[in-house]
Scaffold this motif. Structure first.
Motif, PDB file in Angstrom:
ATOM      1  N   LEU A 144      71.563   0.857 -67.416  1.00 55.86           N
ATOM      2  CA  LEU A 144      72.168   1.881 -67.190  1.00 55.86           C
ATOM      3  C   LEU A 144      71.624   3.090 -66.270  1.00 55.86           C
ATOM      4  N   CYS A 145      72.391   3.450 -65.230  1.00 56.52           N
ATOM      5  CA  CYS A 145      71.495   4.470 -64.535  1.00 56.52           C
ATOM      6  C   CYS A 145      71.705   5.928 -65.105  1.00 56.52           C
ATOM      7  N   GLU A 146      70.481   6.380 -65.433  1.00 56.91           N
ATOM      8  CA  GLU A 146      70.518   7.488 -66.366  1.00 56.91           C
ATOM      9  C   GLU A 146      70.347   8.876 -65.552  1.00 56.91           C
ATOM     10  N   LEU A 147      69.742   8.822 -64.170  1.00 56.90           N
ATOM     11  CA  LEU A 147      69.670   9.790 -63.306  1.00 56.90           C
ATOM     12  C   LEU A 147      69.800   9.221 -62.014  1.00 56.90           C
ATOM     13  N   GLU A 148      70.352  10.077 -60.983  1.00 62.90           N
ATOM     14  CA  GLU A 148      70.513   9.652 -59.721  1.00 62.90           C
ATOM     15  C   GLU A 148      70.169  10.965 -59.031  1.00 62.90           C
ATOM     16  N   ILE A 149      69.638  10.705 -57.688  1.00 64.35           N
ATOM     17  CA  ILE A 149      68.918  11.860 -56.958  1.00 64.35           C
ATOM     18  C   ILE A 149      69.755  11.453 -55.526  1.00 64.35           C
ATOM     19  N   SER A 150      70.728  12.234 -54.999  1.00 64.35           N
ATOM     20  CA  SER A 150      71.257  11.793 -53.909  1.00 64.35           C
ATOM     21  C   SER A 150      71.507  13.092 -52.920  1.00 64.35           C
ATOM     22  N   ASP A 151      71.673  12.942 -51.531  1.00 67.01           N
ATOM     23  CA  ASP A 151      72.117  13.936 -50.809  1.00 67.01           C
ATOM     24  C   ASP A 151      73.134  14.838 -51.126  1.00 67.01           C
ATOM     25  N   PHE A 176      66.901  -6.755 -63.352  1.00 68.03           N
ATOM     26  CA  PHE A 176      66.243  -6.113 -62.285  1.00 68.03           C
ATOM     27  C   PHE A 176      65.550  -6.974 -61.138  1.00 68.03           C
ATOM     28  N   PRO A 177      65.947  -6.585 -59.826  1.00 73.49           N
ATOM     29  CA  PRO A 177      64.969  -7.188 -58.761  1.00 73.49           C
ATOM     30  C   PRO A 177      63.432  -7.160 -59.224  1.00 73.49           C
ATOM     31  N   ILE A 178      62.809  -8.472 -58.779  1.00 70.10           N
ATOM     32  CA  ILE A 178      61.160  -8.256 -58.956  1.00 70.10           C
ATOM     33  C   ILE A 178      60.580  -7.265 -58.325  1.00 70.10           C
ATOM     34  N   ASN A 179      59.518  -6.980 -58.989  1.00 67.46           N
ATOM     35  CA  ASN A 179      58.706  -5.950 -58.317  1.00 67.46           C
ATOM     36  C   ASN A 179      59.447  -4.320 -58.315  1.00 67.46           C
ATOM     37  N   THR A 180      60.397  -4.143 -59.150  1.00 70.45           N
ATOM     38  CA  THR A 180      61.108  -2.942 -59.167  1.00 70.45           C
ATOM     39  C   THR A 180      60.145  -1.897 -59.628  1.00 70.45           C
ATOM     40  N   PRO A 181      59.966  -0.806 -58.942  1.00 70.23           N
ATOM     41  CA  PRO A 181      58.950   0.309 -59.423  1.00 70.23           C
ATOM     42  C   PRO A 181      59.369   0.857 -60.898  1.00 70.23           C
ATOM     43  N   ILE A 182      58.367   1.139 -61.632  1.00 70.61           N
ATOM     44  CA  ILE A 182      58.783   1.652 -62.973  1.00 70.61           C
ATOM     45  C   ILE A 182      58.010   3.029 -63.209  1.00 70.61           C
ATOM     46  N   LEU A 183      58.930   3.950 -63.313  1.00 70.87           N
ATOM     47  CA  LEU A 183      58.174   5.484 -63.668  1.00 70.87           C
ATOM     48  C   LEU A 183      57.946   5.460 -65.104  1.00 70.87           C
ATOM     49  N   VAL A 208      57.884  16.000 -61.636  1.00 69.75           N
ATOM     50  CA  VAL A 208      57.796  14.593 -61.359  1.00 69.75           C
ATOM     51  C   VAL A 208      59.029  14.068 -60.545  1.00 69.75           C
ATOM     52  N   VAL A 209      60.234  14.387 -60.783  1.00 64.42           N
ATOM     53  CA  VAL A 209      61.428  13.945 -60.496  1.00 64.42           C
ATOM     54  C   VAL A 209      61.658  14.403 -58.736  1.00 64.42           C
ATOM     55  N   LEU A 239      59.072  15.401 -56.955  1.00 63.62           N
ATOM     56  CA  LEU A 239      57.999  14.712 -56.118  1.00 63.62           C
ATOM     57  C   LEU A 239      58.286  13.375 -55.714  1.00 63.62           C
ATOM     58  N   LEU A 240      59.238  12.802 -56.669  1.00 66.57           N
ATOM     59  CA  LEU A 240      59.616  11.265 -56.103  1.00 66.57           C
ATOM     60  C   LEU A 240      60.283  11.515 -54.652  1.00 66.57           C
ATOM     61  N   ILE A 241      60.980  12.543 -54.422  1.00 63.28           N
ATOM     62  CA  ILE A 241      61.727  12.671 -53.180  1.00 63.28           C
ATOM     63  C   ILE A 241      60.555  12.390 -52.058  1.00 63.28           C
ATOM     64  N   CYS A 242      59.466  13.125 -52.426  1.00 61.51           N
ATOM     65  CA  CYS A 242      58.318  13.146 -51.271  1.00 61.51           C
ATOM     66  C   CYS A 242      57.720  11.529 -51.231  1.00 61.51           C
ATOM     67  N   LEU A 243      57.787  10.765 -52.091  1.00 60.65           N
ATOM     68  CA  LEU A 243      57.189   9.481 -52.149  1.00 60.65           C
ATOM     69  C   LEU A 243      58.069   8.540 -51.402  1.00 60.65           C
ATOM     70  N   TRP A 244      59.562   8.990 -51.713  1.00 60.78           N
ATOM     71  CA  TRP A 244      60.402   8.005 -51.072  1.00 60.78           C
ATOM     72  C   TRP A 244      61.310   8.166 -49.866  1.00 60.78           C
ATOM     73  N   PHE A 245      61.373   9.690 -49.638  1.00 65.45           N
ATOM     74  CA  PHE A 245      61.951  10.138 -48.326  1.00 65.45           C
ATOM     75  C   PHE A 245      61.794   9.586 -47.240  1.00 65.45           C
ATOM     76  N   ASN A 246      60.617   9.316 -46.900  1.00 59.69           N
ATOM     77  CA  ASN A 246      60.274   8.453 -45.675  1.00 59.69           C
ATOM     78  C   ASN A 246      60.610   7.020 -45.491  1.00 59.69           C
ATOM     79  N   ARG A 247      61.297   6.567 -46.914  1.00 58.87           N
ATOM     80  CA  ARG A 247      61.348   5.173 -47.046  1.00 58.87           C
ATOM     81  C   ARG A 247      63.135   4.917 -46.595  1.00 58.87           C
ATOM     82  N   ASP A 248      63.634   6.122 -46.734  1.00 60.80           N
ATOM     83  CA  ASP A 248      64.965   6.389 -46.370  1.00 60.80           C
ATOM     84  C   ASP A 248      65.545   5.843 -44.942  1.00 60.80           C
ATOM     85  N   GLY A 249      64.533   5.925 -44.074  1.00 60.98           N
ATOM     86  CA  GLY A 249      65.144   5.480 -42.600  1.00 60.98           C
ATOM     87  C   GLY A 249      65.653   4.121 -42.632  1.00 60.98           C
TER      88      GLY A 249
END
Length: 262
Positions: free
Chosen positions: A113-120, A228-235, A249-250, A252-262
């Motif tokens: 289940l999706c417990e949290l979602e970070i979105s625009d 889940f897909p193999i190698n799904t990151p686990i926090l 921490v939540v 700071l996840l944006i800093c780690l993932w933001f540039n992967r969004d392109g």
């Protein structure tokens, strides 16, 4: 949303891509038949479209298979508890970047289940047409929502300075970026010093020399691989942390993932 909904959405997206690339290829052949496109241009377009089509077909087959094999409901609590055995009281989430026109990162529990979602804050179809570089000079705003869709916080990020501001109920945070080196990125939040340590298989989050969370990628139990897909990151969050530390921490996840969004 549960993980089966995610696979359904991915399957639909890649099906649309297969249809789109097929129509584009047919259009190019039709144009070439009537107007004779120069050979070099025609073959270049053909190779590009063929590669894109094959890639979309492979992705479609993969996600269609995952969708059909995944249970219609989330993993029951007993199964989730069996996976958690040995993990003590560490809270763990699996992170998946959801396909969308904007930034969307979902945190799933072991139950699927999706417990949290970070979105625009303001997603829109025009984001598909906006180059990633556009976001590098404007402040970006994100909502954090719970499983039921209720907003529990809002985060803003200045991608130039990596200044992060967040409001989570009574918890207000302001993260100021200090420096980055080969081992860690360093932030300051009031009197607290926050570091993101770079590790071989992920990152760890440290506040005042105390490790509070870890983001890792690699080994997954077989039961999780069924969902889940193999190698799904686990926090993984450590047991004894405050709500404010969890929201740090939540954010700071944006800093780690933001540039992967392109």
């Amino acid at each position: 949303m549960n993980i089966k909904d995610y696979f359904r959405k991915q399957t639909a997206i890649y099906l649309y891509q297969v249809v789109l690339y097929s129509l584009m290829a047919a259009f190019i052949f039709l144009v070439n038949f009537h107007f004779r496109i120069p050979g070099a241009i025609f073959y270049s377009l053909f190779v590009i479209l063929f590669a894109a089509l094959i890639g979309s077909i492979i992705k479609y087959v993969y996600y269609a298979g995952r969708f059909s094999s995944t249970k219609p409901y989330a993993m029951d609590e007993a199964a989730a508890a069996r996976i958690q055995e040995g993990a003590m009281e560490i809270r763990e989430y699996l992170l998946i970047k959801d396909p969308s026109s904007g930034f969307n990162l979902k945190l799933f529990s072991y139950s699927g289940l999706c417990e949290l979602e970070i979105s625009d804050t303001f997603p829109g179809w025009w984001n598909w047409l906006t180059p990633a570089s556009f976001r590098e000079w404007k402040t970006n705003s994100f909502l954090v929502k719970k499983r039921d869709g209720q907003a529990v916080g809002e985060i803003t990020l200045n991608p130039k300075t990596y200044l992060i501001n967040g409001q989570f109920g009574k918890n207000s945070i302001s993260l100021e970026y200090l420096r980055d080196n080969r081992k860690a990125a360093v932030f300051e939040c009031g009197s607290d010093r926050i570091e993101i340590h770079k590790e071989g298989n992920g990152h760890s989050f440290v506040i005042n020399n105390r490790k509070i969370a870890q983001l890792s990628k690699g080994y997954m139990p077989m039961t999780l691989q069924q969902l889940f897909p193999i190698n799904t990151p686990i926090l993984s969050f450590n047991e004894k942390i405050k709500d404010k530390e969890q929201w740090l921490v939540v954010s700071l996840l944006i800093c780690l993932w933001f540039n992967r969004d392109g």
